[in-house]
Design an enzyme around this catalytic site. Structure first.
Site, PDB file in Angstrom:
ATOM      1  N   GLY A 331       0.768  -1.248   0.000  1.00 57.08           N
ATOM      2  CA  GLY A 331       0.000   0.000   0.000  1.00 57.08           C
ATOM      3  C   GLY A 331       0.788   1.281   0.000  1.00 57.08           C
ATOM      4  O   GLY A 331       0.201   2.361   0.129  1.00 57.08           O
ATOM      5  N   ASP A 353       4.003  -2.676   3.511  1.00 53.45           N
ATOM      6  CA  ASP A 353       4.986  -2.419   2.457  1.00 53.45           C
ATOM      7  C   ASP A 353       6.375  -2.670   3.051  1.00 53.45           C
ATOM      8  O   ASP A 353       6.488  -3.099   4.206  1.00 53.45           O
ATOM      9  CB  ASP A 353       4.872  -0.993   1.902  1.00 53.45           C
ATOM     10  CG  ASP A 353       5.202  -0.927   0.411  1.00 53.45           C
ATOM     11  OD1 ASP A 353       6.332  -1.317   0.041  1.00 53.45           O
ATOM     12  OD2 ASP A 353       4.330  -0.511  -0.378  1.00 53.45           O
ATOM     13  N   ASP A 384       6.861  -8.309   3.425  1.00 49.86           N
ATOM     14  CA  ASP A 384       7.192  -8.722   2.071  1.00 49.86           C
ATOM     15  C   ASP A 384       6.043  -9.586   1.563  1.00 49.86           C
ATOM     16  O   ASP A 384       5.802 -10.680   2.085  1.00 49.86           O
ATOM     17  CB  ASP A 384       8.493  -9.520   2.083  1.00 49.86           C
ATOM     18  CG  ASP A 384       8.930  -9.988   0.696  1.00 49.86           C
ATOM     19  OD1 ASP A 384       8.124  -9.887  -0.255  1.00 49.86           O
ATOM     20  OD2 ASP A 384      10.072 -10.469   0.567  1.00 49.86           O
ATOM     21  N   ARG A 400      -3.988  -2.874  -4.628  1.00 49.69           N
ATOM     22  CA  ARG A 400      -4.230  -1.753  -5.532  1.00 49.69           C
ATOM     23  C   ARG A 400      -2.945  -1.364  -6.254  1.00 49.69           C
ATOM     24  O   ARG A 400      -1.951  -1.011  -5.642  1.00 49.69           O
ATOM     25  CB  ARG A 400      -4.773  -0.555  -4.735  1.00 49.69           C
ATOM     26  CG  ARG A 400      -5.060   0.657  -5.598  1.00 49.69           C
ATOM     27  CD  ARG A 400      -5.475   1.860  -4.775  1.00 49.69           C
ATOM     28  NE  ARG A 400      -5.677   3.024  -5.613  1.00 49.69           N
ATOM     29  CZ  ARG A 400      -4.696   3.835  -6.010  1.00 49.69           C
ATOM     30  NH1 ARG A 400      -3.449   3.609  -5.633  1.00 49.69           N
ATOM     31  NH2 ARG A 400      -4.969   4.867  -6.793  1.00 49.69           N
ATOM     32  N   HIS A 404       0.470  -5.151 -11.723  1.00 47.26           N
ATOM     33  CA  HIS A 404       1.067  -4.774 -13.004  1.00 47.26           C
ATOM     34  C   HIS A 404       2.585  -4.607 -12.909  1.00 47.26           C
ATOM     35  O   HIS A 404       3.263  -4.523 -13.926  1.00 47.26           O
ATOM     36  CB  HIS A 404       0.426  -3.487 -13.537  1.00 47.26           C
ATOM     37  CG  HIS A 404       0.814  -2.252 -12.781  1.00 47.26           C
ATOM     38  ND1 HIS A 404       0.079  -1.768 -11.732  1.00 47.26           N
ATOM     39  CD2 HIS A 404       1.864  -1.419 -12.904  1.00 47.26           C
ATOM     40  CE1 HIS A 404       0.650  -0.676 -11.259  1.00 47.26           C
ATOM     41  NE2 HIS A 404       1.741  -0.444 -11.949  1.00 47.26           N
TER      42      HIS A 404
END
Length: 500
Positions: A331, A353, A384, A400, A404
């Site tokens: 995040g 994170d 992790d 979110r 990608h």
């Protein structure tokens, strides 16, 4: 120079377009065999081109076309989200770099001029300097003196930006902010930036996200996304599995490194890029209206323990129980989680994170909203996501803009970790980029409206063309990670693999 009311400017541009287009229609009616302007869908035939009247050599058509282009582009920038206009400048031009060229070559300079001008203004802190001068603006000699630059060269950079509606040239060589350029201002005093440029992203104000986002995309001469885009042609010519590893992308080729992007940024030598990237990620919330996140529209509710449910319908955050736990996986500094926490105070949000990112997040929110931390509505944990998920049985795992960045193998690994921690009531919400085809497809109507039966009106492209081009720019121009996924079918495929 006083600015006109927005409604008046809209009407003026509309009238210019209407009169110019009517003029072009009259000319087409007199000169084209079909009586109408040639369709954009029809290729130019070399034979026909030799025998037919060439409209764009007609002086009147040139005049009218110039009016259409000028008015249409100004209208675009008037009605479009200013952030989108800046991103268009930042990566739209650079997306033409589909072949390797030397950084000093004329080809590179021609194609990168607008992007380079924006990067120059951003890195020289022109936006922070102009803030001090208000609407009357500042002479380029004063601006150049404050940022220690050549006045003539800087003026040329600012003029091409003003020509594209980023900054205003209020009188010859005098520049001021407009709506679009004002987003570049980090609100950090220029003097602090003169002392240390790192202050631009280390002061933890709530206004440096746009500058960071553009800086991450723009740095033509630095070791960021721009260099990687130069390797695009070489990458496309490489056949085989699509990016079998995040360490085998154009990013590694361009920077001559074996590290993936995130490992590279954690190197102390790249602390400026790392700080900028953390601020950059906060700007991703600007891509959608806040209601899109709060209502869950176009999010993928695709995993309930072992059951798959894939849709693009809204997610009702209020359906979660009192004190429900939402884990924001990867995040960043927690901007989306903070927006959700304000809208749904009955829920608890855990942002995960890397340790270095978590430390910056805590500093950011201690400055911007310390109450959110002290009340426990949002907490930050180093984790992790390739390892076992420590928060077992959360009500929601939110991923979110995560997938990608990784190849299929790593995405499946993330999904397996989340599936192993999920309970029978856990939801997994994936919010990421979708790239519909430029032709009619099952996603076309979802781009234009929430209704699955309403398409963009003809002759517009099914994916709304330029209106949604920035996501496609990011897909190509970043050139450092696996291409963005384009269909629901992709998520179904990954979910099936993660359950094995």
């Amino acid at each position: 120079m006083c600015s006109r009311p927005k409604s008046q400017e809209l009407r003026q541009l509309r009238d210019i377009l209407t009169k110019a287009l009517e003029g072009l229609e009259d000319i087409a009616d007199r000169n084209f065999p079909s009586g109408s302007w040639p369709s954009l869908d029809m290729p130019i035939s070399p034979v026909e081109n030799q025998n037919q009247w060439e409209p764009h050599k007609d002086p009147e058509i040139q005049r009218l076309s110039n009016l259409v282009v000028a008015a249409a582009y100004q209208l675009i920038n008037l009605v479009r989200e200013p952030f989108a206009s800046l991103v268009d400048v930042a990566c739209g031009v650079r997306s033409l770099f589909h072949y390797p060229v030397q950084l000093h070559s004329p080809v590179f300079l021609r194609q990168s001029l607008l992007t380079a001008a924006l990067n120059t203004a951003n890195e020289l802190n022109v936006a922070e300097i102009l803030r001090e001068y208000g609407t009357q603006g500042a002479d380029v000699l004063e601006i150049a003196a404050k940022c220690q630059a050549d006045a003539e060269k800087l003026g040329r950079c600012l003029r091409i930006l003003a020509t594209h509606h980023v900054f205003r040239e209020v009188q010859p060589n005098v520049f001021a902010h407009n709506r679009i350029s004002s987003l570049l201002d980090t609100d950090v005093p220029h003097e602090q930036l003169r002392e240390d440029q790192l202050n631009k992203y280390e002061t933890y104000t709530g206004h440096n996200d746009v500058s960071a986002y553009l800086g991450h995309l723009d740095q033509i001469s630095a070791s960021d996304v721009a260099k990687a885009s130069l390797c695009h042609l070489e990458d496309v010519r490489t056949t085989g599995e699509l990016y079998p590893s995040p360490k085998q992308t154009p990013f590694q080729k361009a920077l001559n490194t074996s590290e993936d992007l995130f490992s590279w940024m954690h190197n102390p030598e790249h602390k400026y890029e790392f700080s900028r990237h953390n601020a950059c990620i906060r700007a991703t919330t600007r891509w959608n209206a806040s209601e899109a996140l709060l209502s869950g529209k176009r999010l993928f509710d695709n995993v309930r323990a072992g059951h798959v449910k894939l849709s693009a319908t809204s997610f009702d955050w209020n359906s979660l129980p009192e004190g429900g736990i939402v884990v924001d996986v990867g995040g960043g500094t927690g901007k989306p989680a903070a927006e959700l926490a304000k809208a749904f105070p009955r829920l608890k949000f855990v942002v995960q994170d890397q340790e270095a990112v978590v430390q910056k997040a805590l500093k950011y929110w201690q400055v911007n909203d310390p109450k959110m931390l002290t009340e426990g509505r949002v907490s930050f944990t180093a984790h992790d996501f390739f390892k076992a998920q420590p928060v077992v049985g959360a009500d929601v795992y939110l991923a979110r803009i995560v997938f990608h960045d990784w190849d299929d193998k790593h995405v499946i690994q993330i999904l397996k970790r989340l599936r192993a921690a999920a309970s029978s009531k856990t939801r997994l919400i994936v919010a990421d980029y979708i790239l519909p085809f430029a032709s009619k497809s099952s996603l076309s109507s979802l781009i234009f409206t929430d209704s699955p039966t309403i398409d963009p009106p003809p002759p517009l492209l099914p994916n709304l063309g330029k209106a949604h081009a920035n996501t496609y720019y990011l897909d190509i121009a970043t050139g450092r990670r696996e291409h963005f996924r384009s269909t629901f079918k992709y998520f179904k495929k990954l979910d099936g693999k993660s359950s094995k």
